[in-house]
Each structure stands twice: as structure tokens, then as C-alpha cells.
Design an enzyme around this catalytic site. Structure first.
Site, PDB file in Angstrom:
ATOM      1  N   SER A 145      13.926   9.757  88.492  1.00  0.00           N
ATOM      2  CA  SER A 145      14.349   8.708  89.423  1.00  0.00           C
ATOM      3  C   SER A 145      15.167   9.325  90.549  1.00  0.00           C
ATOM      4  O   SER A 145      15.865  10.328  90.356  1.00  0.00           O
ATOM      5  CB  SER A 145      15.197   7.659  88.694  1.00  0.00           C
ATOM      6  OG  SER A 145      15.786   6.744  89.606  1.00  0.00           O
ATOM      7  N   TYR A 158      22.378   5.675  83.172  1.00  0.00           N
ATOM      8  CA  TYR A 158      20.969   5.867  83.527  1.00  0.00           C
ATOM      9  C   TYR A 158      20.799   7.039  84.483  1.00  0.00           C
ATOM     10  O   TYR A 158      19.945   7.910  84.280  1.00  0.00           O
ATOM     11  CB  TYR A 158      20.422   4.586  84.159  1.00  0.00           C
ATOM     12  CG  TYR A 158      19.009   4.699  84.673  1.00  0.00           C
ATOM     13  CD1 TYR A 158      17.925   4.602  83.807  1.00  0.00           C
ATOM     14  CD2 TYR A 158      18.753   4.883  86.031  1.00  0.00           C
ATOM     15  CE1 TYR A 158      16.620   4.700  84.283  1.00  0.00           C
ATOM     16  CE2 TYR A 158      17.457   4.987  86.510  1.00  0.00           C
ATOM     17  CZ  TYR A 158      16.405   4.886  85.633  1.00  0.00           C
ATOM     18  OH  TYR A 158      15.113   4.993  86.106  1.00  0.00           O
TER      19      TYR A 158
END
Length: 269
Positions: A145, A158
Site C-alpha cells: 500500500s 496497518y
């Protein structure tokens, strides 16, 4: 591909294949003539997708229901990765985020995130690379990501997990490239996958132009893999975002971050 010997067919294993980017990978690879092994927890969605892709494209699509946050779930996929017929592409897409700040999160939930986002990627990549290196052919795409390039959601773990995936993929990719094998981190920005809604993350503040389509992420990722890139960041606006996350003053970034999934509500502190 009718009449092609099974051993000669290109085969991909895709994790997290029942939704979002994983499903988009499955659809694109099936359309391109790949045989598939699809991995996810949702058996009904997995079987429905396999039936649809087989009927539409005619290739072989097998499924492995597995929870990759568990040792048993990883082990069953590891066994497939080292078995025949060989796997030529592994897409490690399965992953989760939490809609809870770390200081209020439960350790079992955080542990599950790390086991799925980090440990499963490590285990499956390790399993896949052995046969690929022996053949001198194969590739691994680890879906990371843009969040891994900075701290766009303070209080969330995350982004830390994705920072590991990107660094790991780039490092291993450099080491195996001379052996004919590729490892690449695919680092999309905000992508419409349904995952945010599924875990209750409110993304209403994010403008419409910031969203990517899963099909576009997959197309650019596969193109970058063919180019031999170690890290792929789809879409020009997220390439700029990565430059900002790497080089802009941290105080400025903190003022403009709109992802609040890790923030602590002072009224409840």
C-alpha cells in the site's frame, strides 16, 4: 488453450481472491489464459467466482478455502505452492485493516493483522520461491500500500505492516532477480474494493478523485512486473503522494491526512 499439456500451462495462486484487488487479479489472469488457484475464507464467493471464470474462459480454476492468519491456513497453501503442477505466479493479496486505534485495540486483533499482513506474506513467498528458483522462472506480487511509505493514519498499525511488505519485497526481489525470478511490491492508493465498508471504516471525507479502480491497479501492476520493477505504485497521483510521504515535512502531512481509522477520540480517552 485447449490441448495444451497441463504441465505447460501457466498457473497462478491468488490469495484474498473473493473480493477487491484479489478478485480483479483472478478475473484478469483468467482472461489472459492462466489457470488459477484461488484462496480465501469465503467459500461461497470463492466457489461462485471459480465457476464463473471456468465457464467464461475455459481454464482450470481450483479453490483453497483457508484463513491465512492461522498456521493451518498457511500450511495448506504452502503445500500447493511446492507441489506439481508448478505455480508460476503468486499474488499475496490477502490482508486486513482495523477500525480501532492501537491504544484501544485488542492484542488478538492486532496479532491477527500482523499474522495475515506480514507473516503469511513471508511464509507463502518463501514457499513459492524454492521451486521458482530451481526452475529459473516465476514471480511473486505482494500487494502492499501507499500507506507503507509514511504514517498517513496515525494510531493504526496497518501502515506499519505494509511498510514491512514493501521493504521485504524490494529486498528479496533484488536477491532473486539474477536467478530469473521476480518479486514485486504492488502499492496502490485508496482502491474501491468494499473492504473499508466491510470493517466499518468511514471514508466519506475522501474525495471521489482519490479512488482507484481495482482493475486499473491490476493492469498497471502486471505491466510493471513485466518491466522488472521491484515496487509498483499505480496512477500518477499516488506516485506524487509517495514522493510527498517520503520527502514533505512531517508536520505538514499531519495537518492534511484524512484517514482517521487510528485516531483516538479524546472524549472517550
Amino acid at each position: 488453450m485447449t490441448g495444451t499439456p497441463q504441465s505447460a500451462r501457466r498457473r497462478a495462486v491468488v490469495t484474498g481472491a473473493s473480493l477487491g484487488i484479489g478478485e480483479a487479479f483472478a478475473r484478469r489472469l483468467a482472461a489472459d489464459g492462466w489457470d488459477l488457484v484461488l484462496v480465501a475464507r469465503d467459500v461461497a464467493r470463492l466457489d461462485a467466482l471459480a465457476t464463473e471464470l471456468t465457464g467464461r474462459h475455459g481454464g482450470e480454476v481450483r479453490t483453497i478455502p483457508a484463513d491465512l492468519s492461522t498456521d493451518d491456513g498457511c500450511a495448506v497453501v504452502e503445500r500447493r505452492l511446492v507441489a506439481d503442477p508448478p505455480v508460476h505466479l503468486l499474488v499475496n493479496n490477502a490482508g486486513i485493516s482495523l477500525n480501532t486505534p492501537f491504544v484501544r485495540s485488542a492484542v488478538p486483533d492486532e496479532s491477527r493483522l500482523v499474522r495475515l499482513n506480514v507473516l503469511a506474506v513471508l511464509r507463502l513467498t518463501h514457499a513459492a520461491l524454492g521451486p521458482m528458483i530451481e526452475r529459473g522462472d516465476g514471480a511473486v506480487i505482494n500487494v502492499s500500500s501507499v500507506a507503507g511509505f509514511g504514517v498517513p493514519m496515525p494510531g493504526s498499525t496497518y501502515s506499519a505492516s505494509k511498510a514491512w511488505v514493501t521493504n521485504f519485497s524490494e529486498s528479496i526481489g533484488q536477491s532473486v532477480a539474477p536467478l530469473g525470478v521476480r518479486v514485486m511490491a504492488l502499492c496502490p492508493g485508496y482502491t474501491r474494493t468494499g473492504n473499508h465498508e466491510r470493517v466499518g471504516i468511514d471514508m466519506s471525507r475522501l474525495p471521489a478523485w482519490a479512488w482507484l479502480r481495482a482493475d486499473d491497479v491490476v493492469a498497471e501492476g502486471l505491466l510493471d512486473l513485466r518491466k522488472g520493477k521491484l515496487v509498483s505504485v499505480p496512477d500518477w497521483k499516488y506516485k506524487l503522494a509517495v514522493a510527498g510521504l517520503r520527502h514533505a515535512p512531517k508536520q505538514l502531512l499531519r495537518r492534511f491526512t484524512r484517514d482517521a481509522r487510528g485516531r483516538v477520540d479524546r472524549a472517550r480517552a
